[in-house]
Design a protein around this motif. Structure first.
Motif, PDB file in Angstrom:
ATOM      1  N   LEU A  24      54.132  69.321  -5.304  1.00 36.43           N
ATOM      2  CA  LEU A  24      53.387  68.544  -4.309  1.00 36.43           C
ATOM      3  C   LEU A  24      53.982  67.140  -4.279  1.00 36.43           C
ATOM      4  O   LEU A  24      54.026  66.477  -5.324  1.00 36.43           O
ATOM      5  N   THR A  25      54.469  66.704  -3.131  1.00 35.19           N
ATOM      6  CA  THR A  25      55.007  65.339  -3.073  1.00 35.19           C
ATOM      7  C   THR A  25      54.080  64.433  -2.252  1.00 35.19           C
ATOM      8  O   THR A  25      53.361  64.884  -1.367  1.00 35.19           O
ATOM      9  N   THR A 104      54.273  68.998   0.962  1.00 39.28           N
ATOM     10  CA  THR A 104      54.298  67.534   0.997  1.00 39.28           C
ATOM     11  C   THR A 104      53.113  66.977   1.779  1.00 39.28           C
ATOM     12  O   THR A 104      52.670  67.577   2.759  1.00 39.28           O
ATOM     13  N   GLN A 105      52.618  65.830   1.289  1.00 37.13           N
ATOM     14  CA  GLN A 105      51.599  65.083   2.047  1.00 37.13           C
ATOM     15  C   GLN A 105      52.293  64.141   3.015  1.00 37.13           C
ATOM     16  O   GLN A 105      51.641  63.492   3.823  1.00 37.13           O
ATOM     17  N   THR A 189      53.338  67.263  -9.483  1.00 36.92           N
ATOM     18  CA  THR A 189      53.040  66.302  -8.412  1.00 36.92           C
ATOM     19  C   THR A 189      54.002  65.131  -8.563  1.00 36.92           C
ATOM     20  O   THR A 189      54.208  64.624  -9.674  1.00 36.92           O
ATOM     21  N   SER A 192      52.138  60.565  -5.998  1.00 36.77           N
ATOM     22  CA  SER A 192      50.891  60.598  -5.234  1.00 36.77           C
ATOM     23  C   SER A 192      49.784  59.989  -6.080  1.00 36.77           C
ATOM     24  O   SER A 192      49.617  60.369  -7.241  1.00 36.77           O
ATOM     25  N   GLY A 194      46.692  60.337  -6.166  1.00 35.44           N
ATOM     26  CA  GLY A 194      45.607  61.207  -6.625  1.00 35.44           C
ATOM     27  C   GLY A 194      44.247  60.807  -6.095  1.00 35.44           C
ATOM     28  O   GLY A 194      43.226  61.081  -6.714  1.00 35.44           O
ATOM     29  N   ALA A 199      44.430  67.416  -1.524  1.00 34.23           N
ATOM     30  CA  ALA A 199      45.650  67.506  -2.333  1.00 34.23           C
ATOM     31  C   ALA A 199      45.416  67.054  -3.782  1.00 34.23           C
ATOM     32  O   ALA A 199      45.919  67.665  -4.734  1.00 34.23           O
ATOM     33  N   VAL A 203      45.614  70.068  -8.720  1.00 27.10           N
ATOM     34  CA  VAL A 203      45.929  70.174 -10.150  1.00 27.10           C
ATOM     35  C   VAL A 203      44.738  70.748 -10.928  1.00 27.10           C
ATOM     36  O   VAL A 203      44.920  71.580 -11.827  1.00 27.10           O
ATOM     37  N   THR A 214      51.149  71.532 -16.156  1.00 24.98           N
ATOM     38  CA  THR A 214      50.933  70.573 -15.065  1.00 24.98           C
ATOM     39  C   THR A 214      51.615  69.243 -15.394  1.00 24.98           C
ATOM     40  O   THR A 214      51.405  68.664 -16.463  1.00 24.98           O
ATOM     41  N   TYR A 216      52.986  65.318 -13.902  1.00 20.40           N
ATOM     42  CA  TYR A 216      52.994  64.264 -12.887  1.00 20.40           C
ATOM     43  C   TYR A 216      54.265  63.423 -13.041  1.00 20.40           C
ATOM     44  O   TYR A 216      54.685  63.115 -14.166  1.00 20.40           O
TER      45      TYR A 216
END
Ligand code: NAD
Length: 246
Positions: A24-25, A104-105, A189, A192, A194, A199, A203, A214, A216
């Motif tokens: 996830l970007t 991606t966001q 991730t 981001s 958070g 999105a 996690v 997981t 970051y």
């Protein structure tokens, strides 16, 4: 409790045969390319209140301002090259094929420009537009519309709006995202803060299933840091290539 440390204290991911990675970007991956994140602006996005330029209410109130904002974003993004983090993800996709799922966001096109072929833009795409009324297909659009007269109209009479998913609207591709979250062994991730949901909740979703690592990546721990096993601190352009062992 997450292990939070400079990225060079961690080793590269050693994926075993068949393991799947969900990436996830967020805005942070494009920061070193010259595109500012939200956080840079103290709650303002390029000097604008987010409600004014990224909400359905803002669009109803002042479509000219909204189009001016996205026209400026289009002009800016056209001059920003992808960086080493985008390139590393494109290379990881070439190696892993569909075992890498890239969500991606970001609305910018830097993943595609770096060579990624399958990118799910959950918040829409800067260089696409759609009708404000109809559920008609969206289309590629590089136009920069300044002024009320310049805003194009759809055949149905509605105004053409940016493709972007605004605050309060439903993100795109949620079914495909849910399926990929269910299947991944590693969840990463990158850049981001958070705070933007859904999105920011991905996690926790994968953690509930158990057995998922997981991670970051970014210069500082995010708001939802507690849900990660590791926070690898540093700029994406350095951390992402190291993460994949490039
Ligand atoms: P955010 O602006 O809330 O947070 C950015 C994060 O990036 C911060 O946590 C910051 O520490 C981190 N960061 C800064 N420099 C970095 C670097 N060099 N490497 C890695 N990380 C770095 O961003 P968000 O969480 O993505 O949420 C913002 C929303 O705004 C998203 O929904 C997105 O659609 C939109 N947005 C998109 C863009 C874009 O398309 N490039 C830019 C701004 C905002």
């Amino acid at each position: 409790m997450a292990r939070v440390a400079p990225f060079d204290r961690f080793s590269a991911l050693a994926l075993t045969e068949g393991e799947r990675v969900f990436v996830l970007t967020g805005a942070g991956i494009s920061a070193e390319s010259g595109i500012r994140t939200f956080r840079d602006g103290n709650g303002l996005w390029e000097e604008h209140r987010v409600e004014d330029v990224a909400s359905p209410e803002g669009w109803q109130r002042d479509p000219v301002l909204v189009w001016r904002f996205y026209a400026e974003r289009r002009a800016q993004a056209a001059t920003c090259p992808p960086n080493a983090a985008h390139a590393a993800l494109a290379k990881a996709e070439a190696n892993l094929g569909d075992r890498l799922f890239l969500c991606t966001q970001n609305v910018d096109p830097l993943h595609e420009r770096a060579g990624s072929r399958r990118v799910l833009h959950m918040h829409g795409e800067l260089f696409r537009s759609r009708c404000e009324n109809e559920d008609a297909p969206d289309f590629a659009d590089e136009g920069t519309y300044f002024g009320a007269e310049a805003i194009p109209r759809c055949a149905c009479g509605g105004r053409v709006r940016p493709h972007i998913v605004w605050f309060g609207e439903m993100p795109m591709g949620l079914a495909a995202i849910a399926e990929a979250l269910d299947r991944c062994n590693v969840f990463v991730t990158i850049g981001s803060s958070g705070v933007v949901y859904p999105a920011a909740g991905f996690v926790r979703q994968v953690r509930q299933r158990g057995g998922v690592r997981t991670i970051y990546v970014g210069p500082e721990a995010p708001e939802n840091a507690g849900a990660f096993d590791e926070c690898r601190l540093g700029p994406a352009s350095q951390v992402v290539p190291a993460l994949f062992g490039f």
